[in-house]
Design an enzyme around this catalytic site. Structure first.
Site, PDB file in Angstrom:
ATOM      1  N   GLU A 237      44.773  37.485  49.646  1.00 58.24           N
ATOM      2  CA  GLU A 237      43.416  36.932  49.613  1.00 58.24           C
ATOM      3  C   GLU A 237      42.828  36.964  48.205  1.00 58.24           C
ATOM      4  OE1 GLU A 237      42.140  35.398  52.022  1.00 58.24           O
ATOM      5  OE2 GLU A 237      43.312  36.093  53.744  1.00 58.24           O
TER       6      GLU A 237
ATOM      7  N   ARG B 112      33.126  35.523  65.523  1.00 57.26           N
ATOM      8  CA  ARG B 112      33.424  34.521  66.557  1.00 57.26           C
ATOM      9  C   ARG B 112      33.846  35.211  67.854  1.00 57.26           C
ATOM     10  NH1 ARG B 112      37.957  32.432  68.043  1.00 57.26           N
ATOM     11  NH2 ARG B 112      39.120  33.382  66.348  1.00 57.26           N
TER      12      ARG B 112
ATOM     13  N   CYS C 205      38.123  41.889  58.751  1.00 57.16           N
ATOM     14  CA  CYS C 205      38.975  41.948  57.550  1.00 57.16           C
ATOM     15  C   CYS C 205      38.176  41.628  56.289  1.00 57.16           C
ATOM     16  CB  CYS C 205      40.165  41.000  57.682  1.00 57.16           C
ATOM     17  SG  CYS C 205      41.387  41.620  58.846  1.00 57.16           S
TER      18      CYS C 205
ATOM     19  N   HIS D 287      46.600  39.325  54.357  1.00 58.27           N
ATOM     20  CA  HIS D 287      46.724  39.029  55.789  1.00 58.27           C
ATOM     21  C   HIS D 287      48.190  38.800  56.135  1.00 58.27           C
ATOM     22  CE1 HIS D 287      42.314  38.029  56.598  1.00 58.27           C
ATOM     23  NE2 HIS D 287      42.681  38.689  57.678  1.00 58.27           N
TER      24      HIS D 287
HETATM   25  N1  PCA Z   1      42.439  41.066  61.595  1.00 56.22           N
HETATM   26  C1  PCA Z   1      41.047  40.771  61.749  1.00 56.22           C
HETATM   27  C2  PCA Z   1      40.359  42.104  61.811  1.00 56.22           C
HETATM   28  C3  PCA Z   1      41.432  43.098  62.061  1.00 56.22           C
HETATM   29  C4  PCA Z   1      42.674  42.389  61.808  1.00 56.22           C
HETATM   30  O1  PCA Z   1      43.809  42.901  61.784  1.00 56.22           O
HETATM   31  C5  PCA Z   1      40.502  39.822  60.691  1.00 56.22           C
HETATM   32  O2  PCA Z   1      41.283  39.014  60.136  1.00 56.22           O
HETATM   33  O3  PCA Z   1      39.302  39.851  60.408  1.00 56.22           O
END
Ligand code: PCA
Length: 214
Positions: free
Chosen positions: A80, A90, A143, A167
């Protein structure tokens, strides 16, 4: 020895596993040479996740922090670029909270950039045989909340620390019968090791185009 903190999340949205935590733990169990790597699991809850992150930072005193979360539906490891000062849920978090258009830090900057060399990290993950790309949004769920909170802590209290967010896709067991992309936890762990090692040895990012047209 460079100290690295990896965080993953507990399962959310009806899942029984969260590969971000499985991969963070696996990477910490077999760290790259020369790095001391700890892994901590964060709750998938607005607010509490940042309290847990703060405790983990105090306990492990890292030089580098890589927070990791699941982005189901993405096909590759995404490093990111930017965290925004915005909670907009959401789906409810694991504690049932659903904030809409609330700042994470009232009066804080609109956004922070990752302080990891994101393009060098993407290149290193690809060189290790794992698909990866730069992402320009970490969303507005927990996240992004943790990424922004981490960046704000670094900016205001921890000037020597560098940190960012990665991610990961679903793990294969999560997509059986769903026709969704997935990546093995082993590949995710390899990617996290590459990202930790790259961040430890690289302060200035490489200058290659990894942008998006949309
Ligand atoms: N993914 C979520 C929150 C926790 C996770 O593993 C996100 O992308 O916000």
């Amino acid at each position: 020895m460079t100290r690295v903190l990896l965080t993953g999340f507990e399962p959310f949205d009806g899942e029984t596993v969260n590969p971000s935590w499985q991969a963070a733990r696996a990477a910490a169990d077999a760290p790259p040479a020369g790095l001391e790597v700890s892994a901590v699991e964060l709750p998938c809850v607005y607010g509490t996740s940042l309290t847990a992150l703060r405790v983990a930072l105090e306990v492990t005193r890292p030089d580098i922090v890589v927070c990791v979360g699941q982005a189901g539906g993405r096909p590759d490891i995404t490093v990111e670029r930017v965290a925004i000062n915005m909670d907009d849920a959401r789906i409810p978090d694991v504690a049932g909270a659903e904030p809409v258009d609330e700042p994470i830090v009232p009066g804080g900057p609109a956004a922070y950039f990752s302080s990891l060399p994101i393009k060098a990290c993407v290149a290193a993950v690809r060189a290790a045989g794992v698909p990866a790309s730069v992402s320009n949004t970490a969303g507005t769920f927990v996240c992004n909340h943790v990424f922004y909170g981490l960046a704000h802590l670094i900016a205001t209290e921890l000037p020597g620390v560098r940190g960012g967010f990665v991610h990961v896709p679903y793990a294969p067991e999560q997509v059986v019968g769903k026709a969704q992309p997935s990546l093995s936890v082993g590949s995710m762990a390899r990617a996290l090791r590459e990202i930790a090692a790259t961040a430890a040895r690289t302060r200035t990012d490489i200058r290659v185009a990894e942008g998006a047209t949309h």
